[in-house]
Design a protein around this motif. Sequence first.
Motif, short mmCIF file in Angstrom:
data_model
loop_
_atom_site.label_atom_id
_atom_site.label_comp_id
_atom_site.label_asym_id
_atom_site.label_seq_id
_atom_site.Cartn_x
_atom_site.Cartn_y
_atom_site.Cartn_z
N ALA A 20 5.52 3.87 -0.12
CA ALA A 20 4.31 3.12 -0.59
C ALA A 20 3.22 4.05 -1.54
O ALA A 20 3.25 3.78 -2.74
CB ALA A 20 2.79 2.13 0.25
N ILE A 35 2.78 -4.80 -0.46
CA ILE A 35 3.53 -3.75 0.14
C ILE A 35 5.20 -4.53 0.82
O ILE A 35 5.75 -3.62 1.22
CB ILE A 35 3.24 -3.99 1.41
CG1 ILE A 35 2.62 -5.00 2.33
CG2 ILE A 35 1.14 -2.83 1.39
CD1 ILE A 35 1.58 -5.08 3.55
N LEU A 224 -3.78 -0.83 2.55
CA LEU A 224 -2.32 -1.37 2.81
C LEU A 224 -2.71 -2.43 4.09
O LEU A 224 -1.94 -3.42 4.17
CB LEU A 224 -1.72 -0.33 3.67
CG LEU A 224 -1.24 0.53 2.99
CD1 LEU A 224 -0.42 1.99 3.16
CD2 LEU A 224 -0.50 0.29 1.38
#
Lengths: 285, 295
Positions: A20, A35, A224
């Motif tokens: 990421a 993501i 995230l």
Amino acid sequence: MKSIIWIASYPKSGNTWVRAFLTRMMRVSPDGFSINDLLGKNASSRKLFDEQLCIESSDLSFDEIDSLQPLALKSFAKDITATPYFMKVHDKFRYGAKGEAFFASSISIGAIYIVRNPLDVAVSYAHHNKQEVDAIIKQMRDEHLVYYNVRDRMSSHLPQQLSSWSGNIRSWLTQKEIPLLLIRYEDLVTNPLEQFGRILDFSGLGSLQEQLPIGIEEVSFESLQKQEEIHGFKEKHAASDFFFRKGVVGSWRDVLTDRQKEEIITDHREVMEELGYLINDSTVY
Amino acid sequence: MKYNYFTNGLNISSEIPIPELLSSRERPDVWIRIGKVPEHIDNVIATGPLRQISKTEFLLDIANTARYLVKGNSEVIVEPYPNAEENVIRLYLLSTILGVLLHKHDILALHASSIVHNNKAILISGPSGIGKSTVALGFHQKGYEILNDDVSSVFFDHDNRPHVYSGFNHLKLWSNSLEKNGYKTQQFNKLRDNVEKYSFPLAKLKESKPIEIKTVFFISIKDKLEKEILQGIRAYEYIRKNTFRYRLIDGLNKKEKNFAMCGALANSKYVEFIHIVRSEATPHQTLVNYIEEHL
């Protein structure tokens, strides 16, 4: 041509977080990054294998797949135009039937190998697979463990030879085929600027150091998690509810029994000591 | 002895029995024989890990199985390795070699299974492992006729309407798919040793008459079951990337032809294109019902 940097780790050790980060650093767009569009094609992708070799891996035995995978990866590397090209790996570092390295030096710039305290790995892995911790501890000690070792159906991944937690780590740390950068998950959490900076330098992306603080912030665990809540995460295991679950260091203390802790330490003492997870018989994290 | 077959628009005369194909009485387009195949071919213009391609020839070398040489667009020579399994030799004939032949004959082959609904063909396309064969099995159990497993070839009639040819008379299914659908694997022939895949015969398959295409479903995986209609350039992209053995097209010098055929299909006013996303956990029966609801 050497074009690939392998992002390698035992499962649940921070591989996705590093991917990421690299995605965010390399692909800056006004909309940020997703993501569900991460760098790091899986080296065990069945699609990669089938496309490169133009045969059906689903018609092959495991031994046949194993003998052909190095060829598929070398063929894939020939198509790479922009470097570095990151690829995700959970396999141990290994050699094919003819003695050739799976992750050949001829196509590899190097490997970023991420480790995490096996006590936390066990907890995270149990949630990921929706399995009991004891079952995971048993898997983590299995030197012959193969991920995606399903023989009665097809999966999107080819079988991945993980080995044990210790075996996986040793295989990568002792190989001399390709340059290796060792990163500890715990150091990413406690000292992100330095550790993510090392990753950039190793990857030849030192020119992006200026963006490091904002990049780290945008791949924080909370960011995230929020993305996964809104958009889902296509790499999530079907069994688990969320992929980005806790991301903290030392959560094993709230979960593992004394017996489970001692079992993991007994299984992996040597490597834990080498990596600084165990000092004078005491756990560090 | 020669065996005569039809699959995906090609009539084949073969020295090797290929029971997976429909029989044919038509004049062959392709001849398959056993013979010597060199390790290398001359004037190679493209290579891959297991293959060499020249302007006129395609060589596939599968260790412990066979070397296959496609000469022009009408001759296939097969040289088995010692102790090669016959059924494994056929697996490559019916996949990669068939793909090469279809490209050489300018036939648009999609990586798709196909079924018949109200006298029209419905294609279910996607990469390996997405569930094409298992979905076809689900429709078979509901009484639908199955035209193809894994490869569905498209041709346009004089009115430019896309049709699909029938292909194989069996489905290739994993033991898990069979068992989940109520079958016992002992009833079926295993495709080969060391791989838990079985041949599911399709007794109801009729003759090789092409059937007009109504819908093409493209299946992919994300996190939940949903669908979108594809049109224009998006439909073209999905057709192109689901062309069977797409990677061979450049080496075979068929890029422009493939572009034209994919474009013609994408722009066809007679066909609708639907992209269905399923999750890894979506049961195949749910997917079958989801597709059927749309028909």
